[in-house]
Design a protein around this motif. Structure first.
Motif, PDB file in Angstrom:
ATOM      1  N   GLY A 171       0.795  -1.213   0.000  1.00  0.00           N
ATOM      2  CA  GLY A 171       0.000   0.000   0.000  1.00  0.00           C
ATOM      3  C   GLY A 171       0.833   1.271   0.000  1.00  0.00           C
ATOM      4  N   LYS A 172       0.140   2.385  -0.037  1.00  0.00           N
ATOM      5  CA  LYS A 172       0.802   3.687  -0.022  1.00  0.00           C
ATOM      6  C   LYS A 172       1.393   3.959   1.364  1.00  0.00           C
ATOM      7  CE  LYS A 172      -2.273   5.732  -3.488  1.00  0.00           C
ATOM      8  NZ  LYS A 172      -3.258   6.816  -3.752  1.00  0.00           N
ATOM      9  N   PRO A 173       2.542   4.650   1.416  1.00  0.00           N
ATOM     10  CA  PRO A 173       3.169   4.964   2.711  1.00  0.00           C
ATOM     11  C   PRO A 173       2.254   5.824   3.582  1.00  0.00           C
ATOM     12  CG  PRO A 173       4.707   5.322   0.899  1.00  0.00           C
ATOM     13  CD  PRO A 173       3.364   5.097   0.277  1.00  0.00           C
ATOM     14  N   LEU A 174       2.282   5.555   4.872  1.00  0.00           N
ATOM     15  CA  LEU A 174       1.518   6.320   5.854  1.00  0.00           C
ATOM     16  C   LEU A 174       2.484   7.217   6.628  1.00  0.00           C
ATOM     17  CD1 LEU A 174      -0.665   3.395   7.261  1.00  0.00           C
ATOM     18  CD2 LEU A 174      -1.310   5.053   5.499  1.00  0.00           C
ATOM     19  N   ASP A 175       2.119   8.484   6.761  1.00  0.00           N
ATOM     20  CA  ASP A 175       2.979   9.465   7.427  1.00  0.00           C
ATOM     21  C   ASP A 175       2.434   9.761   8.827  1.00  0.00           C
ATOM     22  OD1 ASP A 175       4.631  11.516   8.179  1.00  0.00           O
ATOM     23  OD2 ASP A 175       3.788  12.999   6.796  1.00  0.00           O
ATOM     24  N   GLU A 195      -4.691   2.394  12.759  1.00  0.00           N
ATOM     25  CA  GLU A 195      -4.734   2.946  11.402  1.00  0.00           C
ATOM     26  C   GLU A 195      -3.977   2.052  10.429  1.00  0.00           C
ATOM     27  OE1 GLU A 195      -3.425   6.999   8.963  1.00  0.00           O
ATOM     28  OE2 GLU A 195      -3.800   7.112  11.121  1.00  0.00           O
ATOM     29  N   VAL A 196      -2.833   1.556  10.868  1.00  0.00           N
ATOM     30  CA  VAL A 196      -2.042   0.661  10.015  1.00  0.00           C
ATOM     31  C   VAL A 196      -2.800  -0.643   9.776  1.00  0.00           C
ATOM     32  CG1 VAL A 196       0.090  -0.680   9.834  1.00  0.00           C
ATOM     33  CG2 VAL A 196       0.157   1.654  10.730  1.00  0.00           C
ATOM     34  N   MET A 197      -3.396  -1.207  10.822  1.00  0.00           N
ATOM     35  CA  MET A 197      -4.122  -2.467  10.674  1.00  0.00           C
ATOM     36  C   MET A 197      -5.314  -2.314   9.735  1.00  0.00           C
ATOM     37  SD  MET A 197      -2.179  -4.396  12.340  1.00  0.00           S
ATOM     38  CE  MET A 197      -3.116  -5.909  12.068  1.00  0.00           C
TER      39      MET A 197
END
Length: 250
Positions: A171-175, A195-197
């Motif tokens: 997936g897209k990187p999470l900041d 949020e990551v899960m």
């Protein structure tokens, strides 16, 4: 060694992958993945051009004999990092320190937020320690990853793996830089982990279960134990009934 192992895995199993463009060509990042199989730590690095460092228990690197040396060489070759897991808290702190060191070297750090393999293919609640604390302490982006069907390659009890094509969705990187320095706030850690899960769930399509996988494993083990005890009790009762009937015939 990574390239020889990775090449052999790709040739034998032909894994498919989506979202490779989300892996940075350079610089640090955290790869947060669901965990279905022992082989997850091998298939993900196999499809990437960059080295990924995962945490592995120290016993894999210190076992005696020829087999132990071969095992240690294999885990080192695929980018596994030994961590002493003696004591739950000590193990967690060691994993976090190792993750921070990997990120500070500008490398990719792989982690399984569930903390252990899924016992039934479903996605379980992420543990709020390692992943979130490394992310918030370093400011590194978190890239959600979904392993698909790896648990079907070598189910429990099977020695010979099944030749099939597992999948990997990236997936897209999470900041999470907005939370930088807040790695000791348990509410922030929980929020980041959840949020990551959620992103992993969207990528994998797994059913989400809001308990820890370790708790689920205990429930499954307790249920299996209870079922075995019930079966034994039923068998004893059947034998007693049979003996009573034969006694009555006489």
């Amino acid at each position: 060694m990574k390239f020889s192992i990775g090449g052999a895995l790709k040739l034998a199993f032909r894994p498919w992958v989506e979202g490779l463009e989300h892996i940075p060509a350079e610089g640090p990042a955290i790869l947060a993945s669901n965990h279905l199989s022992f082989s997850d730590s091998f298939f993900l690095p196999a499809v990437l051009d960059r080295k990924v460092t995962f945490i592995a228990k120290a016993e894999y690197f210190t076992s005696p004999g020829v087999k132990g040396k071969l095992t240690a060489a294999f885990f080192k070759g695929v980018g596994q990092l030994p961590v002493d897991r003696s004591g739950a808290r000590g193990a967690g702190e060691a994993a976090i320190r190792s993750g921070v060191e990997v990120i500070e070297r500008g490398e990719l750090f792989g982690i399984y937020p569930e903390g252990t393999r899924s016992p039934d293919g479903r996605l379980y609640r992420g543990k709020p320690g390692g992943l979130a604390r490394v992310a918030l302490a370093t400011g590194a982006p978190v890239i959600p990853v979904a392993m698909i069907d790896t648990e079907k390659i070598q189910p429990p009890g099977k020695v010979v793996p099944k030749l099939m094509s597992p999948g990997i969705r990236i997936g897209k990187p999470l900041d999470f830089s907005r939370y930088h320095g807040m790695e000791h706030d348990r509410f922030i850690l929980r929020s980041v982990t959840d949020e990551v899960m959620y992103e992993i769930m969207k990528l994998s399509g797994q059913e989400y279960v809001d308990i820890y996988a370790t708790a689920a494993k205990r429930q499954i083990a307790d249920a299996e134990k209870a079922a075995k005890e019930a079966a034994k009790e039923a068998e004893r009762a059947a034998k007693q009934d049979g003996g009573t009937e034969r006694g009555g015939d006489r």
